[in-house]
Design an enzyme around this catalytic site. Structure first.
Site, PDB file in Angstrom:
ATOM      1  CG  ASP A  52      43.863  50.711  28.142  1.00 29.76           C
ATOM      2  OD1 ASP A  52      44.275  51.882  28.026  1.00 29.76           O
ATOM      3  OD2 ASP A  52      43.625  50.186  29.237  1.00 29.76           O
TER       4      ASP A  52
ATOM      5  CB  VAL B  51      47.082  41.309  38.809  1.00 28.07           C
ATOM      6  CG1 VAL B  51      47.901  40.123  38.305  1.00 28.07           C
ATOM      7  CG2 VAL B  51      46.291  41.919  37.667  1.00 28.07           C
TER       8      VAL B  51
ATOM      9  CG  LEU C 115      51.563  39.809  41.117  1.00 30.10           C
ATOM     10  CD1 LEU C 115      51.498  38.994  39.839  1.00 30.10           C
ATOM     11  CD2 LEU C 115      52.977  39.811  41.664  1.00 30.10           C
TER      12      LEU C 115
END
Length: 738
Positions: free
Chosen positions: A535, A424, A416
């Site tokens: 983040d 991922v 992904l």
């Protein structure tokens, strides 16, 4: 003449087929409704045993009756099953008799089977069945209780319901129910305050205290009762075997003078007909009860009343086991024994070796999984989870094999996305649920700490706008995290990337800003332990199918102790979103997330990237871009044309001012996330007066530019920055996009 012979042959064949069925005499009805008749029973003239009228039944409207009792099954194994109604008595509110009925039956030459019970329903009641109508020769039971208990459901134990076996042999019976005299405190079995008594076949009634049994007052409702029948008046010694058909056996009746017939072994059918018992072909029948048991070394041969196993050549029949064995050649037997023994011994050795190898492999795999578990910080995770306070997430531990199957062996087509903290994959679990599986980079030990930190942080979070952690796998070479699957990509993709959507309206963007701000406010103030994401960026904001924002990627996040406002850490973040004050001092606090959120809000408003080297030197950073546009009163030039219209200009101006306030150079000048979330929510639902200042001092604008310009200048020529701050090395991932 030939025609007559053919006619006689046809009659003989039809008669033989009828006898093979073993049911009734020729030309007699075989069924009444759904009940199959067997001789000696019948209901048409000449179809029942004439010597005994007890075998004369009546068929009315497709229902079969015997002396007023409905017959539901007839068997030539000397049993008849009928439906017998229940007797009952109902009382009024004063405990006086209101209505009731009872039943008696003259069964003729049929008798009650021992496979029945007398049953009573109701508190403080008793029921009995009598063979002559007097209670001294009765069999019954007593049900005593103050109130019905649902704990007794399923069994008749004397509390609200009782049962007692009925002896066999009665052919004249009466069934009645009574209540204890002068007892008006009885709690009835149903609202009708009635008690019931009935005969029922063993195992055919299940008691339930909550059921209403008033339907038993219907005469046409009954319980199955088993009756025994036999040929009355003579015994086998008197009539001999001739009274039973060919291949039939006579047996004296157990209840009174009479006899019954049954087919010999190897035969089946109706033994009361002359040729009713027919041979069973054990070689071809599919019935497992009668099927032959010849071994594979033999063939089956049917005989009258039995079968025979014929062994192949060089084999002989073992009459004890009915199996074939090799004929008695000593050399042949010895050779067969040696080969068989050697084969079995060899197989045993192979099996033992296989078991040892399997056990060793399992031991090695277990040790390797344990090694990976420790290497991937499993012990650290368990220790930190136990000391991090109450957890809001049930972290499931997945197996290595399960992760391989879910990702199709980590196929590249399942990827992904890839980022600074790993890759991922899209995974499909055995229950067909879709998940996202995050895999750390191979050989990067620094990622282990971030993975463990992400599990630790997410275990403290329970929020609808945070990507849910489902579990992890630490027994692989690199750790894996399993999240819920968010289907519509990242906010960065929708604003700047491959999923750019021109229909992303101002309402969508404002709602997303409210959701992100509310999530950060929750992390800072409402979580069990305050959490700083560290983040926040559009690439870490996922969108589901409804464009609901989900904050993700907590690998860089930190838990802040309650007694501390700042936390000294190695500087970490993404250039363009990184708080200048945190970058310069190394001190992390919640205002660092406020700065990053301000940058995200500017992206939502403008549709521009946080860092864009195609813009002028002084506007490469979106904060500088906004500051100059605000100062020069040309904010409308940088707002995304897809969102601004004459109806929302004031809302967009207020949102822009919130974004500028969030990106002030020092944390003290920035608002908290609670204030930001409240202001954005107010923009969304009302037109209330904005409480932020309408003017910004020129000195503060300069401070924005100075702080941002330093970051931009240092980031133009290098993909990473080394900075010696309070003797810590700061590593910054420069990710203009992701």
């Amino acid at each position: 003449m030939k025609v007559q012979r053919l006619f006689l042959v046809a009659i003989f064949c039809l008669s033989y087929m009828q006898l093979v069925k073993g049911q009734t005499l020729p030309r007699c009805p075989e069924k009444c409704g759904n009940v199959t008749l067997e001789y000696p029973f019948g209901f048409s003239p000449g179809c029942w045993r004439a010597e005994d009228p007890s075998f004369n039944l009546s068929c009315v409207n497709e229902n079969l009756f015997y002396k007023g009792l409905e017959v539901v099954e007839i068997s030539h194994s000397s049993q008849l099953r009928v439906l017998y109604p229940a007797s009952y008595i109902c009382y009024n509110s004063k405990g006086k008799f209101a209505k009731g009925t009872y039943y008696w039956s003259n069964l003729g030459n049929l008798t009650l089977s021992g496979n029945n019970t007398i049953t009573a329903l109701g508190c403080n009641s008793y029921a009995f069945v009598s063979s002559n109508g007097t209670r001294r020769n009765s069999v019954g039971c007593i049900s005593a209780c103050d109130a019905l208990s649902h704990e007794a459901n399923g069994e008749c134990n004397g509390e609200g319901c009782c049962q007692n076996p009925v002896p066999a042999g009665n052919n004249w019976l009466i069934v009645r129910s009574y209540r204890f005299d002068n007892d008006t405190s009885v709690q009835p079995i149903s609202e009708g305050q009635c008690i019931y008594a009935f005969l029922v076949e063993n195992g055919k009634f299940k008691y339930n205290a909550s059921d209403k049994y008033s339907y038993l007052q219907n005469r046409n409702v009954g319980f199955p009762v088993v009756l025994d029948w036999s040929i009355r008046g003579e015994t086998c010694g008197q009539v001999g075997e001739k009274k039973c058909g060919v291949n039939g056996i006579c047996s004296n009746s157990a209840s009174g003078i009479g006899y019954t017939c049954k087919c010999k072994g190897g035969f089946q059918g109706n033994p009361y007909l002359q040729n009713g018992c027919q041979d069973i072909n054990e070689c071809t029948t599919a019935n497992p009860i009668h099927k032959h048991n010849c071994s594979g070394d033999s063939t089956c041969e049917n005989k009258l009343g039995h079968f025979r196993c014929n062994c192949r050549s060089r084999y002989e029949l073992n009459t004890t086991t009915n199996t074939c064995k090799p004929k008695g050649n000593p050399e042949y037997v010895e050779w067969t024994t040696i080969v068989l023994g050697t084969t079995i011994g060899f197989l045993v050795i192979l099996l033992a070796i296989s078991c040892i190898e399997h056990k060793m492999k399992n031991t090695k795999d277990t040790e390797l999984r344990q090694q990976f578990f420790e290497q991937n910080g499993g012990g650290m995770l368990m220790q930190r989870l136990s000391g991090a306070g109450p957890s809001n997430v049930d972290v499931k531990i997945f197996t290595e094999e399960g992760m391989k199957e879910a990702t199709d062996g980590y196929d590249e087509n399942r990827i992904l996305g890839q980022g600074g903290q790993g890759t991922v994959y899209k995974g499909i679990l055995p229950d067909n649920s879709i998940v996202a599986i995050k895999k750390a980079r191979l050989g990067d030990n620094s990622q282990v700490e971030q993975f463990i930190n992400e599990v630790l942080v997410l275990s403290q979070i329970n929020h609808r706008n945070v990507v849910k952690l489902l579990g992890c796998c630490l027994e692989t070479e690199v750790p894996l995290l399993v999240y819920e699957f968010i289907s519509s990509g990242t906010l960065f993709d929708h604003l700047h990337g491959s999923m750019f959507d021109s229909s992303l309206t101002w309402e969508h963007r404002l709602r997303m800003a409210v959701e992100i701000a509310g999530t950060l406010a929750y992390l800072h103030s409402s979580a069990s332990i305050p959490i700083i994401h560290r983040d926040i960026k559009t690439a870490n904001i996922l969108l589901d199918e409804n464009l609901t924002a989900k904050v993700a990627d907590f690998g860089a996040s930190r838990l802040i102790p309650m007694d501390k406002e700042d936390l000294a850490t190695m500087v970490q973040g993404t250039l363009g979103y990184l708080d200048p004050e945190y970058y310069n001092t190394g001190l992390l606090n919640e205002k660092s997330d406020v700065y990053s959120f301000g940058v995200v809000l500017m992206e939502l408003l403008s549709g521009q990237k946080a860092l864009c080297f195609e813009r002028p030197q002084t506007s490469k950073h979106i904060v500088s871009y906004f500051a100059s546009a605000t100062k020069e009163n040309r904010l409308h030039e940088i707002i995304d044309g897809q969102v601004m219209n004459e109806n929302n200009q004031r809302e967009i101006q207020k949102a822009a001012r919130i974004a500028v306030e969030c990106t002030r150079l020092t944390g003290e000048e920035r608002p908290g996330m609670k204030e930001v979330a409240a202001e954005l929510e107010a923009l969304r639902v009302t037109k209330t007066k904005h409480k932020w200042s309408d003017e910004y001092p020129e000195q503060e604008d300069t401070e924005h530019l100075v702080g941002v310009q330093k970051l931009s200048a240092q980031g133009e020529t290098s993909s990473s920055i080394g900075y010696d701050s309070i003797r810590n090395v700061a590593i910054l991932d420069i990710e203009a996009g992701r």
